[in-house]
Write a protein that holds these residues in place. Structure first.
Motif, mmCIF file in Angstrom:
data_model
loop_
_atom_site.group_PDB
_atom_site.id
_atom_site.type_symbol
_atom_site.label_atom_id
_atom_site.label_comp_id
_atom_site.label_asym_id
_atom_site.label_seq_id
_atom_site.Cartn_x
_atom_site.Cartn_y
_atom_site.Cartn_z
ATOM 1 N N VAL A 42 -1.881 -84.931 -37.741
ATOM 2 C CA VAL A 42 -2.920 -83.954 -37.401
ATOM 3 C C VAL A 42 -2.407 -82.529 -37.623
ATOM 4 O O VAL A 42 -3.105 -81.686 -38.183
ATOM 5 C CB VAL A 42 -3.395 -84.147 -35.944
ATOM 6 C CG1 VAL A 42 -4.296 -83.005 -35.505
ATOM 7 C CG2 VAL A 42 -4.120 -85.480 -35.800
ATOM 8 N N ALA A 43 -1.171 -82.251 -37.203
ATOM 9 C CA ALA A 43 -0.609 -80.912 -37.357
ATOM 10 C C ALA A 43 -0.470 -80.522 -38.830
ATOM 11 O O ALA A 43 -0.807 -79.397 -39.216
ATOM 12 C CB ALA A 43 0.741 -80.826 -36.654
ATOM 13 N N LEU A 44 -0.002 -81.448 -39.660
ATOM 14 C CA LEU A 44 0.134 -81.154 -41.088
ATOM 15 C C LEU A 44 -1.221 -80.943 -41.745
ATOM 16 O O LEU A 44 -1.380 -80.064 -42.598
ATOM 17 C CB LEU A 44 0.907 -82.274 -41.789
ATOM 18 C CG LEU A 44 2.385 -82.390 -41.419
ATOM 19 C CD1 LEU A 44 3.011 -83.598 -42.097
ATOM 20 C CD2 LEU A 44 3.133 -81.117 -41.764
ATOM 21 N N ALA A 45 -2.210 -81.732 -41.348
ATOM 22 C CA ALA A 45 -3.556 -81.543 -41.887
ATOM 23 C C ALA A 45 -4.108 -80.180 -41.478
ATOM 24 O O ALA A 45 -4.721 -79.483 -42.284
ATOM 25 C CB ALA A 45 -4.478 -82.662 -41.411
ATOM 26 N N ALA A 46 -3.883 -79.790 -40.229
ATOM 27 C CA ALA A 46 -4.361 -78.490 -39.744
ATOM 28 C C ALA A 46 -3.726 -77.351 -40.533
ATOM 29 O O ALA A 46 -4.400 -76.382 -40.900
ATOM 30 C CB ALA A 46 -4.071 -78.344 -38.251
ATOM 31 N N MET A 47 -2.427 -77.457 -40.807
ATOM 32 C CA MET A 47 -1.754 -76.410 -41.569
ATOM 33 C C MET A 47 -2.213 -76.410 -43.020
ATOM 34 O O MET A 47 -2.469 -75.352 -43.594
ATOM 35 C CB MET A 47 -0.238 -76.602 -41.510
ATOM 36 C CG MET A 47 0.344 -76.232 -40.181
ATOM 37 S SD MET A 47 2.152 -76.268 -40.067
ATOM 38 C CE MET A 47 2.730 -77.096 -41.487
ATOM 39 N N THR A 48 -2.321 -77.594 -43.611
ATOM 40 C CA THR A 48 -2.690 -77.703 -45.013
ATOM 41 C C THR A 48 -4.076 -77.142 -45.283
ATOM 42 O O THR A 48 -4.288 -76.407 -46.246
ATOM 43 C CB THR A 48 -2.647 -79.188 -45.477
ATOM 44 O OG1 THR A 48 -1.327 -79.681 -45.254
ATOM 45 C CG2 THR A 48 -3.020 -79.321 -46.931
ATOM 46 N N PHE A 49 -5.020 -77.489 -44.427
ATOM 47 C CA PHE A 49 -6.407 -77.089 -44.652
ATOM 48 C C PHE A 49 -6.837 -75.895 -43.803
ATOM 49 O O PHE A 49 -7.998 -75.536 -43.779
ATOM 50 C CB PHE A 49 -7.337 -78.283 -44.429
ATOM 51 C CG PHE A 49 -7.014 -79.419 -45.364
ATOM 52 C CD1 PHE A 49 -7.250 -79.306 -46.717
ATOM 53 C CD2 PHE A 49 -6.440 -80.580 -44.890
ATOM 54 C CE1 PHE A 49 -6.936 -80.330 -47.589
ATOM 55 C CE2 PHE A 49 -6.117 -81.617 -45.749
ATOM 56 C CZ PHE A 49 -6.369 -81.487 -47.104
#
Length: 127
Positions: free
Chosen positions: A93-100
């Motif tokens: 979830v954290a990586l998705a939040a940063m990526t997008f």
């Protein structure tokens, strides 16, 4: 071929497929809201709406995943927070939040850095 060599739309689909795969086969994480510590210095769970993820990764000193959160409202201290459980899901979830560049809603064990992440959800920002 690296992820950077593909088109942005294909990269988007690949990243979302990876995130979906990680979360689809995992057990749910999160617990009902309650006080974390007993005694005079008990921390109360804090809900951070629309927090921004500034960083994420494994924390070698604790064996958990750490997420650097920043709360635009200032309700939660800016800093690193540890996953309580479900480290793979928290990291996804954290990586998705940063990526997008999307905000997250987070339930924390306290409002100070190094508190634990109890629940984290990727949110679609309101228009």
């Amino acid at each position: 071929m690296s992820l950077l060599d593909v088109s942005p739309s294909r990269r988007h689909r690949i990243l979302w497929s990876a995130i979906t795969a990680v979360t689809a086969f995992s057990v749910g994480f999160g617990e009902p809201a309650s006080a974390v510590n007993s005694g005079a210095s008990a921390e109360v769970e804090v809900y951070c709406r629309s927090c921004e993820v500034q960083g994420a990764g494994p924390m070698t000193d604790t064996g958990t995943v750490g997420v650097m959160l920043e709360d635009p409202s200032g309700k939660v201290e800016r800093g690193w927070y540890d996953s309580k459980n479900g480290s793979d899901q928290v990291l996804a979830v954290a990586l998705a939040a940063m990526t997008f560049r999307k905000p997250v809603d987070v339930l924390l064990s306290g409002d100070r850095a190094r508190s634990q992440i109890i629940r984290i959800v990727l949110m679609k920002p309101n228009p």
